[in-house]
Write an enzyme that holds these catalytic residues in place. Structure first.
Site, PDB file in Angstrom:
ATOM      1  N   HIS A 133      44.979  33.455  46.762  1.00 22.99           N
ATOM      2  CA  HIS A 133      44.886  34.490  45.717  1.00 22.99           C
ATOM      3  C   HIS A 133      44.934  33.859  44.327  1.00 22.99           C
ATOM      4  O   HIS A 133      44.112  34.177  43.460  1.00 22.99           O
ATOM      5  CB  HIS A 133      46.035  35.484  45.893  1.00 22.99           C
ATOM      6  CG  HIS A 133      46.169  36.460  44.776  1.00 22.99           C
ATOM      7  ND1 HIS A 133      45.636  37.738  44.823  1.00 22.99           N
ATOM      8  CD2 HIS A 133      46.776  36.362  43.565  1.00 22.99           C
ATOM      9  CE1 HIS A 133      45.898  38.365  43.696  1.00 22.99           C
ATOM     10  NE2 HIS A 133      46.600  37.556  42.921  1.00 22.99           N
ATOM     11  N   GLU A 134      45.894  32.971  44.101  1.00 21.78           N
ATOM     12  CA  GLU A 134      46.036  32.349  42.782  1.00 21.78           C
ATOM     13  C   GLU A 134      44.817  31.483  42.456  1.00 21.78           C
ATOM     14  O   GLU A 134      44.343  31.478  41.315  1.00 21.78           O
ATOM     15  CB  GLU A 134      47.314  31.501  42.732  1.00 21.78           C
ATOM     16  CG  GLU A 134      48.603  32.303  42.871  1.00 21.78           C
ATOM     17  CD  GLU A 134      48.747  33.374  41.800  1.00 21.78           C
ATOM     18  OE1 GLU A 134      48.264  33.168  40.670  1.00 21.78           O
ATOM     19  OE2 GLU A 134      49.347  34.418  42.096  1.00 21.78           O
ATOM     20  N   HIS A 137      41.905  33.571  41.233  1.00 22.53           N
ATOM     21  CA  HIS A 137      41.898  33.924  39.814  1.00 22.53           C
ATOM     22  C   HIS A 137      41.181  32.852  38.991  1.00 22.53           C
ATOM     23  O   HIS A 137      40.503  33.163  38.012  1.00 22.53           O
ATOM     24  CB  HIS A 137      43.338  34.098  39.300  1.00 22.53           C
ATOM     25  CG  HIS A 137      43.943  35.424  39.631  1.00 22.53           C
ATOM     26  ND1 HIS A 137      43.310  36.622  39.373  1.00 22.53           N
ATOM     27  CD2 HIS A 137      45.147  35.741  40.190  1.00 22.53           C
ATOM     28  CE1 HIS A 137      44.092  37.628  39.752  1.00 22.53           C
ATOM     29  NE2 HIS A 137      45.200  37.122  40.258  1.00 22.53           N
ATOM     30  N   GLU A 193      42.896  41.721  40.396  1.00 28.87           N
ATOM     31  CA  GLU A 193      43.830  41.474  41.488  1.00 28.87           C
ATOM     32  C   GLU A 193      43.154  41.721  42.841  1.00 28.87           C
ATOM     33  O   GLU A 193      43.303  40.930  43.777  1.00 28.87           O
ATOM     34  CB  GLU A 193      45.068  42.371  41.350  1.00 28.87           C
ATOM     35  CG  GLU A 193      45.935  42.074  40.132  1.00 28.87           C
ATOM     36  CD  GLU A 193      46.725  40.791  40.256  1.00 28.87           C
ATOM     37  OE1 GLU A 193      46.407  39.933  41.110  1.00 28.87           O
ATOM     38  OE2 GLU A 193      47.681  40.618  39.483  1.00 28.87           O
TER      39      GLU A 193
END
Length: 253
Positions: A133-134, A137, A193
């Site tokens: 997920h990070e 980004h 997100e």
């Protein structure tokens, strides 16, 4: 173009709020405006340079786990699952921070940092889901926008507080620390997100890793503080995100 104008307006409002209008030098405002415009047009190379400096500052201000610690060894094991992937052409450079905070983040230079509080809370599959997920980004350009805003706000604050003093061309150590803090605490939009969640799911699928960890990671964050973990933006909530990832998992069995 609209996003760049919004970026500069946000930074300018922050500078006026912090300093007030009475003592501002018009030349200082022009200088601040110039820095904001520069921030909105930071190139990928600029982002890498700023991220290099910000990541080094964060390491300097944090307790970094030694190479032989259990956290560093475990993180190396977790990251091996991603193979030799890069982030926007940058080699991934990961470290663990010894702190009870539950957090992780990535920057546009490939810098990935994981807090021991998160590692204590998550199993390896869940950590991979969070890290995917990070890194999402970064890959999707969200961190570039976050760094632009952090830089613009920091430059505006400096110009406003100087009240007539000329701005320095390079960020001081304290300004760099302020920029780094703003970046780490940046909140992403609901769509960003969700897109980062999907990126992680797709990455785990591509790397043939257990995608269930992405679901249970959100479930644990939901239990941590009622579904509004400070680690991720509170919109959408952790339970909703866990349910969406579970739906994707069910659809891809």
């Amino acid at each position: 173009m609209k996003s760049k104008i919004s970026l500069m307006c946000t930074a300018l409002v922050a500078s006026l709020t912090l300093a007030g209008c009475g003592n501002l030098d018009p030349n200082g405002l022009l200088s601040a405006g110039s820095d904001m415009a520069k921030a909105a047009n930071l190139s990928d190379a600029d982002i890498v340079q700023l991220s290099d400096a910000a990541c080094k500052q964060s390491d300097k201000e944090s307790k970094v786990a030694s190479a032989g610690s259990k956290y560093s060894k475990r993180l190396a094991k977790v990251m091996r699952g991603f193979g030799k992937m890069t982030l926007n052409g940058q080699r991934i450079k990961y470290k663990a921070y010894l702190t009870q905070d539950v957090n992780a983040w990535a920057m546009g230079n490939g810098c990935v940092r994981v807090y021991s509080g998160l590692m204590d809370m998550m199993n390896d599959d869940e950590l991979r889901g969070v890290l995917g997920h990070e890194m999402g980004h970064v890959a999707l350009g969200h961190t570039k926008k976050a760094m632009q805003l952090a830089y613009a706000t920091s430059a505006a604050r400096q110009a406003a507080s100087a009240a007539g003093n000329s701005m320095v061309s390079a960020l001081s150590s304290s300004e760099l620390g302020d920029l780094t803090e703003k970046f780490i605490n940046a909140q992403f939009s609901q769509s960003q997100e969700s897109d980062a969640d999907d990126y992680s799911f797709d990455l785990l699928t591509q790397k043939k890793m257990n995608r269930k960890g992405l679901v249970t990671a959100f479930q644990k964050l939901a239990e941590l503080d009622g579904g509004k973990s400070s680690m991720f933006s509170s919109h959408p909530s952790s339970p909703d995100r866990a349910a969406r990832m579970q739906a994707r998992l069910d659809a891809n069995k």
